[in-house]
Design a protein around this motif. Sequence first.
Motif, PDB file in Angstrom:
ATOM      1  N   UNK A 100       0.829  -1.214   0.000  1.00  0.00           N
ATOM      2  CA  UNK A 100       0.000   0.000   0.000  1.00  0.00           C
ATOM      3  C   UNK A 100       0.863   1.263   0.000  1.00  0.00           C
ATOM      4  N   UNK A 101       2.192   1.100   0.165  1.00  0.00           N
ATOM      5  CA  UNK A 101       3.076   2.257   0.117  1.00  0.00           C
ATOM      6  C   UNK A 101       3.831   2.537   1.397  1.00  0.00           C
ATOM      7  N   UNK A 102       3.860   1.588   2.318  1.00  0.00           N
ATOM      8  CA  UNK A 102       4.544   1.809   3.605  1.00  0.00           C
ATOM      9  C   UNK A 102       6.026   2.105   3.412  1.00  0.00           C
ATOM     10  N   UNK A 103       6.683   1.310   2.565  1.00  0.00           N
ATOM     11  CA  UNK A 103       8.132   1.462   2.385  1.00  0.00           C
ATOM     12  C   UNK A 103       8.489   2.834   1.840  1.00  0.00           C
ATOM     13  N   UNK A 104       7.774   3.267   0.794  1.00  0.00           N
ATOM     14  CA  UNK A 104       8.105   4.545   0.171  1.00  0.00           C
ATOM     15  C   UNK A 104       7.689   5.717   1.050  1.00  0.00           C
ATOM     16  N   UNK A 105       6.586   5.597   1.777  1.00  0.00           N
ATOM     17  CA  UNK A 105       6.202   6.685   2.665  1.00  0.00           C
ATOM     18  C   UNK A 105       7.225   6.826   3.794  1.00  0.00           C
ATOM     19  N   UNK A 106       7.738   5.703   4.287  1.00  0.00           N
ATOM     20  CA  UNK A 106       8.792   5.754   5.302  1.00  0.00           C
ATOM     21  C   UNK A 106      10.023   6.458   4.743  1.00  0.00           C
ATOM     22  N   UNK A 107      10.387   6.123   3.500  1.00  0.00           N
ATOM     23  CA  UNK A 107      11.530   6.786   2.864  1.00  0.00           C
ATOM     24  C   UNK A 107      11.267   8.280   2.692  1.00  0.00           C
ATOM     25  N   UNK A 108      10.048   8.640   2.301  1.00  0.00           N
ATOM     26  CA  UNK A 108       9.713  10.051   2.133  1.00  0.00           C
ATOM     27  C   UNK A 108       9.821  10.822   3.432  1.00  0.00           C
ATOM     28  N   UNK A 109       9.277  10.257   4.509  1.00  0.00           N
ATOM     29  CA  UNK A 109       9.417  10.892   5.819  1.00  0.00           C
ATOM     30  C   UNK A 109      10.886  11.013   6.208  1.00  0.00           C
ATOM     31  N   UNK A 110      11.657   9.951   5.930  1.00  0.00           N
ATOM     32  CA  UNK A 110      13.073   9.982   6.283  1.00  0.00           C
ATOM     33  C   UNK A 110      13.806  11.121   5.601  1.00  0.00           C
ATOM     34  N   UNK A 111      13.481  11.333   4.321  1.00  0.00           N
ATOM     35  CA  UNK A 111      14.147  12.415   3.584  1.00  0.00           C
ATOM     36  C   UNK A 111      13.720  13.786   4.121  1.00  0.00           C
ATOM     37  N   UNK A 112      12.446  13.932   4.428  1.00  0.00           N
ATOM     38  CA  UNK A 112      11.951  15.207   4.955  1.00  0.00           C
ATOM     39  C   UNK A 112      12.634  15.538   6.284  1.00  0.00           C
ATOM     40  N   UNK A 113      12.707  14.578   7.174  1.00  0.00           N
ATOM     41  CA  UNK A 113      13.345  14.821   8.473  1.00  0.00           C
ATOM     42  C   UNK A 113      14.845  15.062   8.324  1.00  0.00           C
ATOM     43  N   UNK A 114      15.484  14.325   7.419  1.00  0.00           N
ATOM     44  CA  UNK A 114      16.917  14.509   7.187  1.00  0.00           C
ATOM     45  C   UNK A 114      17.202  15.928   6.707  1.00  0.00           C
ATOM     46  N   UNK A 115      16.395  16.420   5.792  1.00  0.00           N
ATOM     47  CA  UNK A 115      16.600  17.776   5.279  1.00  0.00           C
ATOM     48  C   UNK A 115      16.309  18.834   6.336  1.00  0.00           C
ATOM     49  N   UNK A 116      15.579  18.449   7.380  1.00  0.00           N
ATOM     50  CA  UNK A 116      15.279  19.380   8.469  1.00  0.00           C
ATOM     51  C   UNK A 116      16.317  19.324   9.585  1.00  0.00           C
ATOM     52  N   UNK A 117      17.325  18.482   9.405  1.00  0.00           N
ATOM     53  CA  UNK A 117      18.382  18.386  10.400  1.00  0.00           C
ATOM     54  C   UNK A 117      18.097  17.428  11.535  1.00  0.00           C
ATOM     55  N   UNK A 118      17.061  16.606  11.397  1.00  0.00           N
ATOM     56  CA  UNK A 118      16.715  15.624  12.430  1.00  0.00           C
ATOM     57  C   UNK A 118      17.397  14.302  12.102  1.00  0.00           C
ATOM     58  N   UNK A 119      18.089  13.736  13.080  1.00  0.00           N
ATOM     59  CA  UNK A 119      18.823  12.484  12.869  1.00  0.00           C
ATOM     60  C   UNK A 119      17.854  11.314  13.010  1.00  0.00           C
ATOM     61  N   UNK A 120      17.323  10.878  11.878  1.00  0.00           N
ATOM     62  CA  UNK A 120      16.344   9.798  11.850  1.00  0.00           C
ATOM     63  C   UNK A 120      16.972   8.546  11.253  1.00  0.00           C
ATOM     64  N   UNK A 121      16.441   7.373  11.621  1.00  0.00           N
ATOM     65  CA  UNK A 121      16.908   6.094  11.072  1.00  0.00           C
ATOM     66  C   UNK A 121      15.706   5.189  10.833  1.00  0.00           C
ATOM     67  N   UNK A 122      15.739   4.383   9.767  1.00  0.00           N
ATOM     68  CA  UNK A 122      14.639   3.459   9.492  1.00  0.00           C
ATOM     69  C   UNK A 122      14.795   2.165  10.285  1.00  0.00           C
TER      70      UNK A 122
END
Length: 505
Positions: free
Chosen positions: A14-36
């Motif tokens: 349903x898109x879980x993998x790509x939505x997780x990747x999208x959130x990861x990129x958004x947070x990364x660009x905001x300076x938040x240290x996120x990991x999947x």
Amino acid sequence: MAKALAILGTGSDVGKSLLTAGFGRIFHRSGILAAPFKSQNMSLNSFVTVEGGEMGRAQVLQAQACGLRPHVDMNPILLKPEADRRSQVIVQGKVWRTQDAGDYFDSKAEMFRYVRESYERLASHHELILIEGAGSAAEVNLRERDIVNWPVVRMADAEVILVADIDRGGVFAQVIGTLDLLEPYERERVFGIVINKFRGDRRLFDEGVAIIEKRTGIPVLGVLPFLRDLVLDQEDSVAIETDETETGIGFAPGKVNVAVILLPRMSNFTDFNALSAEPDVALRYARSPKEVVDADVLILPGSKRTIQDLEYVKGKGFGPVVASHVLAGREVVGLCGGFQMLGERIDDFHQVEGGGQTEGFRLLPVETRLHREKQTRQVQAEPLMSGMSDGETIQGYEIHVGLTSRRQVGPCFRILDQDGDREDGAVSPDGLVWGTYIHGVFDAPSFRRSWINRVRVRKGLAPNELADSESVTRRLTSALDEWADHVARHVDMKTVCEVLRLPAA
């Protein structure tokens, strides 16, 4: 301890993998240290880390989105199906054992210890963990054996977003039914819903959003329009097997026409993503011999069960087609298991796939013996085949259980190793048949362009510039940002950040 956001779904794909990747990129660009993090993944599409560990490709994409080097703690358990009820179990990057489904489920407590161990290591070094669920969030028959969805949510004290796919139909039943099947303490954690793959005028679904919010009491955080031509790695070959556009690509005289034989247990289909993105390449996945007749190049891809897939290919009638393809002066390529199939014989003396010997296509004078110990490593290599540019190198990785011996033919690549260079693969004297154990061989733009041009010249076409392939690679690299921009435009990230108590992304 890090904050946690779990992206669970109403079903598979349903898109879980790509939505997780999208959130990861958004947070990364905001300076938040996120990991999947996905505790358990079932896929034949795997990757090898710098340390030599094996993990699912979906978490590799998510790591890249977060600006991180992939690590097996991001996917501590990987199940690689070998049959309908049996899988090879990879634990923290290494083969643990092969188990039937029933026996594996009995190992829940032991497996969850590995899950917790990996999660805690990640959480101790990051601000936010993005947890991807598996299948449906409401698999009530599997509740007692689940180690992916709600047990991980509870362990991480995660907030939850529920994702549904409107493109497959029945989105109201997906969302409302899933939420109705959850336990009260589970439902309380769901703070938002995302509707994925919407086609058409978004305003026409305003009433649908209102119905979902009224029936569930949970806000719809976003309706994601279907994004065409998104060139990001998919999680598994189901994306190919269900997509007619992938299997029905039309060949053209002015292009390099490539047919990849679609195997039942095909692995690492992402080997062909960059190749298929080239404007002067038409690449199709072939289910039957008639679909490869006009191909300039025929590729046998990797396989999790090489002997069984070889017998399948022979049974489908591909044998005479492959032989006539070479006699007509056209090229045949084998990658990993496909390389083994091109040889004279595959010997399963150690009963890795059930024992016995199987005759290959006999297009290369090589023999393979399967071994229980799996080879997993990243490699850098120089092409040795004629017609390739001097001095270029490729980077890729090996995942295989066979050792292949070569006679009377040269290797395809020289693998550069600090402990001493070694040779890989085999190529026929005329260069029309070659095979390698290296996955990702077509990812480097210089090798990819040299190889495509070699086929173009053989076909009577003028070679194209390296800049064309470099442009393709840049487009593939920028696809994560394109996808993140799309998610940010259509999902209420302000609410997401407020719930997670994070700065606005």
